[in-house]
Design an enzyme around this catalytic site. Structure first.
Site, short mmCIF file in Angstrom:
data_model
loop_
_atom_site.label_atom_id
_atom_site.label_comp_id
_atom_site.label_asym_id
_atom_site.label_seq_id
_atom_site.Cartn_x
_atom_site.Cartn_y
_atom_site.Cartn_z
N CYS A 165 21.99 30.50 44.16
CA CYS A 165 21.95 31.48 45.25
C CYS A 165 21.01 32.65 44.98
O CYS A 165 20.77 33.46 45.88
CB CYS A 165 23.35 32.02 45.52
SG CYS A 165 24.61 30.75 45.60
N HIS A 304 25.89 40.45 48.67
CA HIS A 304 25.94 38.99 48.56
C HIS A 304 27.10 38.47 49.41
O HIS A 304 26.95 37.50 50.14
CB HIS A 304 26.09 38.57 47.10
CG HIS A 304 25.92 37.11 46.87
ND1 HIS A 304 24.79 36.41 47.25
CD2 HIS A 304 26.76 36.19 46.31
CE1 HIS A 304 24.93 35.13 46.93
NE2 HIS A 304 26.11 34.97 46.37
N GLU A 315 32.03 41.80 43.42
CA GLU A 315 30.88 42.57 43.87
C GLU A 315 31.28 44.01 44.21
O GLU A 315 30.54 44.95 43.92
CB GLU A 315 30.23 41.91 45.08
CG GLU A 315 28.96 42.61 45.53
CD GLU A 315 28.16 41.84 46.56
OE1 GLU A 315 27.01 42.24 46.84
OE2 GLU A 315 28.68 40.84 47.10
N LYS A 336 26.29 37.31 55.98
CA LYS A 336 26.70 35.91 55.89
C LYS A 336 27.78 35.56 56.91
O LYS A 336 27.97 34.39 57.24
CB LYS A 336 27.21 35.57 54.49
CG LYS A 336 26.11 35.38 53.44
CD LYS A 336 26.71 34.89 52.13
CE LYS A 336 25.63 34.62 51.08
NZ LYS A 336 25.07 35.86 50.51
N HIS A 341 25.91 30.88 54.40
CA HIS A 341 25.32 30.95 53.06
C HIS A 341 24.21 29.91 52.96
O HIS A 341 24.47 28.71 52.96
CB HIS A 341 26.39 30.68 52.01
CG HIS A 341 26.00 31.09 50.63
ND1 HIS A 341 24.69 31.14 50.19
CD2 HIS A 341 26.76 31.47 49.56
CE1 HIS A 341 24.66 31.52 48.93
NE2 HIS A 341 25.90 31.74 48.52
N PHE A 401 25.85 31.00 41.09
CA PHE A 401 26.54 30.18 40.11
C PHE A 401 25.69 30.10 38.85
O PHE A 401 24.45 30.10 38.91
CB PHE A 401 26.78 28.77 40.64
CG PHE A 401 28.01 28.64 41.50
CD1 PHE A 401 28.90 29.68 41.68
CD2 PHE A 401 28.30 27.44 42.14
CE1 PHE A 401 30.04 29.55 42.45
CE2 PHE A 401 29.43 27.29 42.92
CZ PHE A 401 30.31 28.35 43.07
#
Length: 414
Positions: A165, A304, A315, A336, A341, A401
């Site tokens: 990502c 994010h 976050e 998002k 995403h 990730f």
């Protein structure tokens, strides 16, 4: 003797997204809450536990002849279209540029996922023993960057970053560095992914991280920072930026969206799937240091904000650590909720949202946030778009990730 660092600005934006394909249309849909999330219309949708996706209605015909389309995956199609759009938006023609100094920097999570899915289906499901001859070049991760270089005749550096990502944010940041340090004069930088395949959906289902439909329908399934959030929604699309020096942009009288002023990246080094606030803090702090800014200078963060249980809380904690007592007053939103995403492309899509927030001096909202999570207690602009007349610096977070974190900052050019 070291050369002075050059200032890098954004003069063109090209978009193919679930919520719009022009900068103005994209941002209008973000601030009005038009969702691109819907029930997936695909032959395998009924075999999915939650067939939700943020899809793109894309026609390649304006950008490719039938012959050109051979061996070009959907992700590369998006990328080429966005590159052409970014060039047009910047008022540039490659005939009038130094192509030896004009490069490409692209982020993608899985490259030609549709080409690979088709190959596996042909071999393993249909039992055939031969594949189309261009399967390999359609599926390799550097295909989008290569296709852009081929189409536009760009002979400068060609980079591909595949960092889950964080891919697109890293591609943009490294493109900025290439220009800043004199390795290129112009770069097309961004991200692309088209991952809405059966195999990809099933891998995400196995992790139990996909959102489930709400009573309101598919459009509101992604609910970042909300107490009733259930996970992320997969999306597809692309965004590209035309980056050049401030000097060249001013010399040709170009419209400037903003200066790409800061880039920071850091690794969690702790877990493949569980985010860590320390790594996120380090990336945000690194971007601030790179831009020569203090935390109080940032007027808006595009988070994010994936709408996962752990991710949103982590976050939030990282932002609090960076911004201290002022964090509670800092507008933060996750777009998002509307565009889903987009994996390797998400950093570019969300940087576009942040840059356009800077242009229009308006923070887009976090949609569908009606019941805030007590552990997510920042100002997520839940009430709708918010005018920010003094907005001068914006931040965009991308956390991946593997613990890879990337943060970009854009600043108004006076």
């Amino acid at each position: 003797m070291a050369r002075p660092l050059r200032r890098v600005v954004i003069t063109g934006i090209g978009l193919v997204t679930p919520v719009g394909d022009t900068p103005a249309g994209f941002f209008e849909n973000l601030i009005t809450g038009r969702s691109g999330v819907r029930r997936l219309e695909s032959g395998f949708a009924d075999a999915l536990e939650t067939p939700l996706a943020a899809t793109v209605d894309f026609d390649p015909a304006p950008y490719f002849t039938r012959m050109q389309l051979a061996g070009v995956d959907r992700a590369s199609q998006f990328a080429v279209a966005c590159a052409i759009k970014a060039m047009a938006d910047a008022g540039l023609d490659t005939e009038g540029t130094e192509r030896q100094r004009f490069g490409v920097s692209i982020g993608t999570g899985m490259g030609g996922a549709n080409a690979l899915e088709s190959a596996y289906t042909t071999l393993l499901k249909e039992g055939q023993s031969r594949l189309p001859p261009l399967t390999l070049v359609a599926s390799i991760h550097n295909a989008p960057a290569a296709q852009i270089s081929l189409r536009l005749g760009l002979r400068g550096p060609s980079y591909t970053y595949s960092v889950a990502c964080a891919s697109a944010a890293i591609a943009i940041g490294e493109a900025m560095r290439s220009i800043r340090h004199g390795y290129a004069d112009m770069m097309l930088a961004g991200g692309t992914d088209a991952l809405l395949t059966y195999g990809v959906f099933k891998t995400w289902e196995a992790m139990h991280t996909l959102a489930t439909p709400t009573e309101d329908g598919p459009a509101t399934a992604c609910r970042p920072f909300s107490a009733d959030r259930s996970g992320l929604v997969l999306g597809e699309g692309s965004a590209m930026f035309l980056l050049e020096t401030l000097e060249s942009a001013r010399a040709r009288g170009a419209r400037i969206y903003g200066e790409l002023s800061g880039f920071g990246s850091a690794s969690d080094a702790s877990n493949m799937v569980k985010p860590d606030a320390d790594g996120q803090y380090a990336a945000m702090r690194g971007a601030l240091d790179d831009a020569g800014l203090q935390p109080e200078d940032i007027g808006y963060i595009n988070a994010h904000g994936t709408a996962t249980r752990v991710g949103d809380v982590t976050e939030t904690k990282a932002i609090k650590r960076v911004f201290g007592d002022s964090a509670i007053r800092l507008p933060v939103s996750s777009t998002k909720a509307l565009h889903g995403h987009l994996m390797g492309a998400t950093g570019a899509i969300e940087m576009a949202a942040a840059v356009l927030a800077l242009k229009y001096r308006t923070a887009p909202p976090t949609c569908h946030l009606h019941a805030p999570d007590p552990e997510c207690d920042l100002d997520y602009v839940a009430e709708g778009p918010r005018p920010l007349p003094m907005l001068a610096h914006v931040m965009s977070n991308s956390f991946a990730f593997g613990g890879s974190n990337a943060v970009l900052i854009a600043s108004r050019v006076n």
